[in-house]
Design a protein around this motif. Sequence first.
Motif, PDB file in Angstrom:
ATOM      1  N   THR A  41       0.808  -1.221   0.000  1.00  0.00           N
ATOM      2  CA  THR A  41       0.000   0.000   0.000  1.00  0.00           C
ATOM      3  C   THR A  41       0.840   1.270   0.000  1.00  0.00           C
ATOM      4  OG1 THR A  41      -0.193  -0.178   2.419  1.00  0.00           O
ATOM      5  CG2 THR A  41      -2.009  -1.058   1.087  1.00  0.00           C
ATOM      6  N   ILE A  42       2.075   1.194   0.478  1.00  0.00           N
ATOM      7  CA  ILE A  42       3.000   2.328   0.404  1.00  0.00           C
ATOM      8  C   ILE A  42       3.904   2.194  -0.816  1.00  0.00           C
ATOM      9  CG2 ILE A  42       4.845   3.585   1.579  1.00  0.00           C
ATOM     10  CD1 ILE A  42       2.171   3.814   3.002  1.00  0.00           C
ATOM     11  N   ALA A  43       4.444   1.002  -1.013  1.00  0.00           N
ATOM     12  CA  ALA A  43       5.419   0.787  -2.086  1.00  0.00           C
ATOM     13  C   ALA A  43       4.834   1.007  -3.473  1.00  0.00           C
ATOM     14  CB  ALA A  43       6.000  -0.628  -1.987  1.00  0.00           C
ATOM     15  N   VAL A  44       3.605   0.536  -3.705  1.00  0.00           N
ATOM     16  CA  VAL A  44       3.008   0.670  -5.038  1.00  0.00           C
ATOM     17  C   VAL A  44       2.855   2.128  -5.450  1.00  0.00           C
ATOM     18  CG1 VAL A  44       0.887   0.329  -6.365  1.00  0.00           C
ATOM     19  CG2 VAL A  44       1.911  -1.588  -5.130  1.00  0.00           C
ATOM     20  N   PRO A  45       2.201   2.984  -4.663  1.00  0.00           N
ATOM     21  CA  PRO A  45       2.073   4.383  -5.092  1.00  0.00           C
ATOM     22  C   PRO A  45       3.409   5.117  -5.167  1.00  0.00           C
ATOM     23  CG  PRO A  45       1.140   4.086  -2.899  1.00  0.00           C
ATOM     24  CD  PRO A  45       1.403   2.724  -3.442  1.00  0.00           C
ATOM     25  N   LEU A  46       4.351   4.802  -4.261  1.00  0.00           N
ATOM     26  CA  LEU A  46       5.656   5.464  -4.330  1.00  0.00           C
ATOM     27  C   LEU A  46       6.418   5.047  -5.579  1.00  0.00           C
ATOM     28  CD1 LEU A  46       7.051   5.494  -0.661  1.00  0.00           C
ATOM     29  CD2 LEU A  46       5.807   7.284  -1.896  1.00  0.00           C
ATOM     30  N   SER A  47       6.221   3.811  -6.028  1.00  0.00           N
ATOM     31  CA  SER A  47       6.932   3.339  -7.221  1.00  0.00           C
ATOM     32  C   SER A  47       6.537   4.123  -8.462  1.00  0.00           C
ATOM     33  CB  SER A  47       6.668   1.846  -7.447  1.00  0.00           C
ATOM     34  OG  SER A  47       5.353   1.607  -7.912  1.00  0.00           O
ATOM     35  N   LYS A  48       5.356   4.728  -8.447  1.00  0.00           N
ATOM     36  CA  LYS A  48       4.895   5.526  -9.588  1.00  0.00           C
ATOM     37  C   LYS A  48       5.557   6.896  -9.629  1.00  0.00           C
ATOM     38  CE  LYS A  48       2.014   2.196 -10.479  1.00  0.00           C
ATOM     39  NZ  LYS A  48       2.278   1.250 -11.590  1.00  0.00           N
ATOM     40  N   LEU A  49       6.287   7.235  -8.565  1.00  0.00           N
ATOM     41  CA  LEU A  49       6.880   8.566  -8.440  1.00  0.00           C
ATOM     42  C   LEU A  49       8.394   8.560  -8.562  1.00  0.00           C
ATOM     43  CD1 LEU A  49       4.817   9.711  -5.318  1.00  0.00           C
ATOM     44  CD2 LEU A  49       4.300  10.200  -7.714  1.00  0.00           C
ATOM     45  N   CYS A  50       8.997   7.377  -8.746  1.00  0.00           N
ATOM     46  CA  CYS A  50      10.455   7.293  -8.719  1.00  0.00           C
ATOM     47  C   CYS A  50      10.979   6.405  -9.848  1.00  0.00           C
ATOM     48  CB  CYS A  50      10.924   6.751  -7.368  1.00  0.00           C
ATOM     49  SG  CYS A  50      10.484   5.021  -7.089  1.00  0.00           S
ATOM     50  N   ARG A  51      12.299   6.343  -9.949  1.00  0.00           N
ATOM     51  CA  ARG A  51      12.929   5.523 -10.991  1.00  0.00           C
ATOM     52  C   ARG A  51      12.966   4.054 -10.595  1.00  0.00           C
ATOM     53  NH1 ARG A  51      18.573   4.434 -11.555  1.00  0.00           N
ATOM     54  NH2 ARG A  51      19.011   6.105 -10.077  1.00  0.00           N
ATOM     55  N   GLU A  52      13.277   3.776  -9.340  1.00  0.00           N
ATOM     56  CA  GLU A  52      13.442   2.387  -8.901  1.00  0.00           C
ATOM     57  C   GLU A  52      13.073   2.266  -7.442  1.00  0.00           C
ATOM     58  OE1 GLU A  52      16.963  -1.015  -8.565  1.00  0.00           O
ATOM     59  OE2 GLU A  52      17.410   0.964  -9.418  1.00  0.00           O
ATOM     60  N   LEU A  53      12.445   1.151  -7.088  1.00  0.00           N
ATOM     61  CA  LEU A  53      12.076   0.897  -5.696  1.00  0.00           C
ATOM     62  C   LEU A  53      12.388  -0.551  -5.358  1.00  0.00           C
ATOM     63  CD1 LEU A  53       8.986   2.203  -3.790  1.00  0.00           C
ATOM     64  CD2 LEU A  53       9.551  -0.233  -3.648  1.00  0.00           C
ATOM     65  N   VAL A  54      12.983  -0.760  -4.191  1.00  0.00           N
ATOM     66  CA  VAL A  54      13.249  -2.100  -3.670  1.00  0.00           C
ATOM     67  C   VAL A  54      12.377  -2.300  -2.438  1.00  0.00           C
ATOM     68  CG1 VAL A  54      14.960  -3.657  -2.671  1.00  0.00           C
ATOM     69  CG2 VAL A  54      15.612  -2.121  -4.542  1.00  0.00           C
ATOM     70  N   ALA A  55      11.643  -3.408  -2.406  1.00  0.00           N
ATOM     71  CA  ALA A  55      10.721  -3.700  -1.316  1.00  0.00           C
ATOM     72  C   ALA A  55      11.186  -4.939  -0.556  1.00  0.00           C
ATOM     73  CB  ALA A  55       9.309  -3.912  -1.858  1.00  0.00           C
ATOM     74  N   ILE A  56      11.220  -4.827   0.771  1.00  0.00           N
ATOM     75  CA  ILE A  56      11.598  -5.928   1.645  1.00  0.00           C
ATOM     76  C   ILE A  56      10.389  -6.284   2.512  1.00  0.00           C
ATOM     77  CG2 ILE A  56      13.198  -6.742   3.413  1.00  0.00           C
ATOM     78  CD1 ILE A  56      14.626  -5.943   0.838  1.00  0.00           C
ATOM     79  N   GLU A  57      10.010  -7.551   2.531  1.00  0.00           N
ATOM     80  CA  GLU A  57       8.897  -7.994   3.378  1.00  0.00           C
ATOM     81  C   GLU A  57       9.226  -9.355   3.977  1.00  0.00           C
ATOM     82  OE1 GLU A  57       5.887  -8.636   5.654  1.00  0.00           O
ATOM     83  OE2 GLU A  57       6.230  -6.690   4.712  1.00  0.00           O
ATOM     84  N   ALA A  58       9.143  -9.453   5.317  1.00  0.00           N
ATOM     85  CA  ALA A  58       9.543 -10.672   6.013  1.00  0.00           C
ATOM     86  C   ALA A  58       8.445 -11.716   6.073  1.00  0.00           C
ATOM     87  CB  ALA A  58      10.005 -10.325   7.433  1.00  0.00           C
ATOM     88  N   ASN A  59       7.213 -11.293   6.260  1.00  0.00           N
ATOM     89  CA  ASN A  59       6.098 -12.222   6.436  1.00  0.00           C
ATOM     90  C   ASN A  59       5.855 -12.983   5.129  1.00  0.00           C
ATOM     91  OD1 ASN A  59       3.495 -13.398   6.612  1.00  0.00           O
ATOM     92  ND2 ASN A  59       2.816 -11.854   8.075  1.00  0.00           N
ATOM     93  N   PRO A  60       6.048 -14.302   5.101  1.00  0.00           N
ATOM     94  CA  PRO A  60       5.891 -15.046   3.837  1.00  0.00           C
ATOM     95  C   PRO A  60       4.471 -15.004   3.296  1.00  0.00           C
ATOM     96  CG  PRO A  60       6.152 -16.559   5.694  1.00  0.00           C
ATOM     97  CD  PRO A  60       6.450 -15.189   6.213  1.00  0.00           C
ATOM     98  N   ASN A  61       3.472 -14.951   4.168  1.00  0.00           N
ATOM     99  CA  ASN A  61       2.082 -14.868   3.707  1.00  0.00           C
ATOM    100  C   ASN A  61       1.803 -13.516   3.071  1.00  0.00           C
ATOM    101  OD1 ASN A  61       1.682 -17.428   4.832  1.00  0.00           O
ATOM    102  ND2 ASN A  61       1.015 -16.573   6.785  1.00  0.00           N
TER     103      ASN A  61
END
Length: 263
Positions: free
Chosen positions: A70-90
């Motif tokens: 919910t944060i990463a998706v809209p921010l990705s539309k505003l920048c050149r590159e985004l790296v997302a880290i998420e620990a919870n496998p589900n």
Amino acid sequence: MGYLKPSLRGKIRGLVVDTRQGRFCVDPDDEIITKSLVETGEYGLDEIEQARQFIHRDSRILVVGAHIGTIAVPLSKLCRELVAIEANPNTFEFLRQNLLLNECANVTAHNCAANDRDEMVQFVLNTYNSGMSKRMPKMPDAIYFHDHPKVTSVRGMRLDDLLDRHDFDLVFMDIEGSEYFAFLGMPKILAGAERLVVEFIPHHLSRVAGVTLDEFLNPLSDFSWLSIPSKGLKVTGREQYSALRDMCEAGDCDKGVVFSRAV
């Protein structure tokens, strides 16, 4: 959640909803984030607006604790590159689906826990509010286990080792008490970042991480300024410690304090 008939519970893995932030596949068992997205069409817009002022079209962004995006998706539309880290496998499975649903071709996602070393980390999989999922707290208070979550093991990694490049303009972090361990594993990333936005919750320091405020702040000593939006404060030097100490004593939280190299 009341959106599903009892006969369908357990059969539907996710629901797809259109929101102001994009189209998201959400967990029907989540009663906080999913409920907000379904009923209001948004979640975390204040945090998005806060981050927006620090980035531009050529920015590289690191989101640690990306949840379902919910944060990463809209921010990705505003920048050149985004790296997302998420620990919870589900949760990571929802994140992968949402990157596809929103055609986020400039995003790379990793399923691991930001840590101070490469090791397996015990991880609590909360369901009522999946955003509260976290590493096993040092002090397992009942508040962290009220929904009787399962506990699993996830891969913990130093982000400096995981990522080839360390030149992020903005690091956005929301990892429910693992911040200190993440900091220790990413000194190169922190050294190259212009700003760090990080959730600040005092009981996460003492009860989840088991560290003092001094220990929390020590890896961030190169950042000159600290902004605390909820307090309307901008401080420098030792005043950073004093301002956060006052929050700890009062039990006050902030969704995103900002450590900066410049005013």
